[in-house]
Design an enzyme around this catalytic site. Structure first.
Site, PDB file in Angstrom:
ATOM      1  N   LYS A   1      -7.955  -6.787  -7.878  1.00  0.00           N
ATOM      2  CA  LYS A   1      -8.018  -7.131  -6.455  1.00  0.00           C
ATOM      3  C   LYS A   1      -9.454  -7.167  -5.954  1.00  0.00           C
ATOM      4  CE  LYS A   1      -6.616  -7.560  -2.096  1.00  0.00           C
ATOM      5  NZ  LYS A   1      -5.826  -6.702  -1.214  1.00  0.00           N
TER       6      LYS A   1
ATOM      7  N   ASP B   1       2.400  -6.321   2.592  1.00  0.00           N
ATOM      8  CA  ASP B   1       1.162  -5.657   3.029  1.00  0.00           C
ATOM      9  C   ASP B   1       1.495  -4.451   3.918  1.00  0.00           C
ATOM     10  OD1 ASP B   1      -1.515  -5.125   3.068  1.00  0.00           O
ATOM     11  OD2 ASP B   1      -1.998  -6.565   4.641  1.00  0.00           O
TER      12      ASP B   1
ATOM     13  N   HIS C   1       0.861  -1.192   0.000  1.00  0.00           N
ATOM     14  CA  HIS C   1       0.000   0.000   0.000  1.00  0.00           C
ATOM     15  C   HIS C   1       0.893   1.235   0.000  1.00  0.00           C
ATOM     16  CE1 HIS C   1      -3.660  -2.321   0.918  1.00  0.00           C
ATOM     17  NE2 HIS C   1      -2.804  -3.113   1.545  1.00  0.00           N
TER      18      HIS C   1
END
Ligand code: DOR
Ligand code: ZN
Length: 343
Positions: free
Chosen positions: A99, A247, A15
């Site tokens: 996603k 992540d 991210h």
């Protein structure tokens, strides 16, 4: 071992956000990784090729001068994703996957998909164009205990998807349970998974014993020790289905240290060091390169990187925080010592 030289790794789940946060976090990732699969859960989400290409330009503009980092873009699936968008994505060299966020499962997932069955025609198209389908595998049913949400998603949704679309390439993101390790291991070679550093190093005690530690809160949530061990065994197995995806998910300090704290661990500045620590603790440093630098690229059909990185046995202290200009950002292991250092 005092020194470890491996092919430069990639991060297959990241991210980056935008604005001041992007400018703060991007150099941390670009220093460690050659490429990263960039998550599309911005506000508003990245749902079209056009938005993804403009986000990609924003990322490239925020890179430190001379950095060769390559963002690999993804699109966010909604109930109204069109077949035309899948086709357009398949024709863009910069879009690498779609996603799935079950609506309400995690940060910025409200625009996600209410019922995966809704998007079966889209999965058919992803299969046809051979575009990977990335899954946040958790149900959102309030009746289901948070510690069971991954297992129930696999049983209720993913098992059927794997059956209906046998050639669809699937990445089950951020595995957290033994059940998920078994699911991925038993599926065909088209099903793979990412594993984060926090799920390799910590069980749920890290989050809850001795006081609530919000910087260890991410989704899917840390599980029991038995599950952590299953993840470690998968990561060090040399099975190419399991590869690195941090992540790393930055949130400002005041939104993490809050009565209703955001989910996400910020690991980008120390990601490779954390993985090295986990592999070393299990006498498996020789398996780190495959996991970090080879299997993800192979799965995505991209060339392996040619340059290398060096980790040395050096004690250093993780910075307590980073100033984003919009507030402070606290990394995982803030102010603590690590024994591996990327040089
Ligand atoms: O902990 C998480 N943070 N899990 C996710 O799935 C999303 C992420 C984020 O975007 O902050
Ligand atoms: Zn994520």
């Amino acid at each position: 071992m005092e020194k470890l030289i491996i092919t430069r790794p990639d991060d297959w789940h990241l991210h980056l956000r935008n604005g001041g946060m992007l400018k703060t976090v991007l150099p941390h990732t670009a220093r460690q990784f050659a490429r990263a699969i960039v998550m599309p859960n911005l506000r508003p989400p990245i749902t079209t090729v056009e938005q993804a290409l403009s986000y990609r330009n924003e990322i490239l503009a925020a890179l430190p001068p001379g950095s060769a980092f390559e963002p690999l873009m993804t699109l966010y699936l909604t109930g109204s994703t069109s077949l035309a968008e899948v086709k357009a994505a398949s024709e863009s060299e910069h879009i690498h996957a779609f996603k799935l966020y079950p609506a309400g499962a995690t940060t910025n997932s409200d625009a996600g998909v209410a019922d995966p069955k809704q998007i079966y025609p889209i999965l058919e198209a992803l299969q046809k164009y051979d575009l990977p389908f990335l899954v946040h595998g958790e149900v959102v049913d309030p009746e289901i205990d948070i510690f069971d949400r991954e297992r129930v998603f696999l049983e209720t949704h993913l098992a059927d998807i794997v059956k209906q679309f046998p050639a669809l390439r699937i990445v089950v993101e951020h595995l957290t349970t033994q059940d998920a390790v078994e699911f991925v291991t038993e599926a065909g070679p088209q099903v793979a998974a990412t594993i984060t550093p926090q799920h390799l190093l910590y069980n749920r005690n890290a989050l809850l014993v001795g006081g609530i530690k919000p910087h260890y809160y991410c989704l899917p949530i840390l599980k029991r020790e038995q599950h952590r061990q299953a993840l470690v065994n998968a990561a060090i197995s040399g099975n190419p289905k399991f590869f690195l995806g941090t992540d790393s998910a930055p949130h400002l300090q005041h939104l993490k240290e809050h009565a209703c704290g955001c989910a996400g661990c910020y690991s980008a500045p120390l990601a490779l060091e954390l993985y090295a620590e986990a592999f070393e603790a299990n006498s498996a440093l020789d398996k780190l390169e495959g996991f970090a630098s080879f299997y993800g690229a192979d799965f995505y059909g991209l060339p392996r990187n040619s340059e290398s990185v060096t980790l040395t046995k050096t004690t250093w202290t993780v910075p307590t925080d980073f100033d984003t200009g919009e507030g402070l950002l606290v990394p995982l292991r803030s102010g603590e010592q690590l024994t591996w250092k990327l040089i």
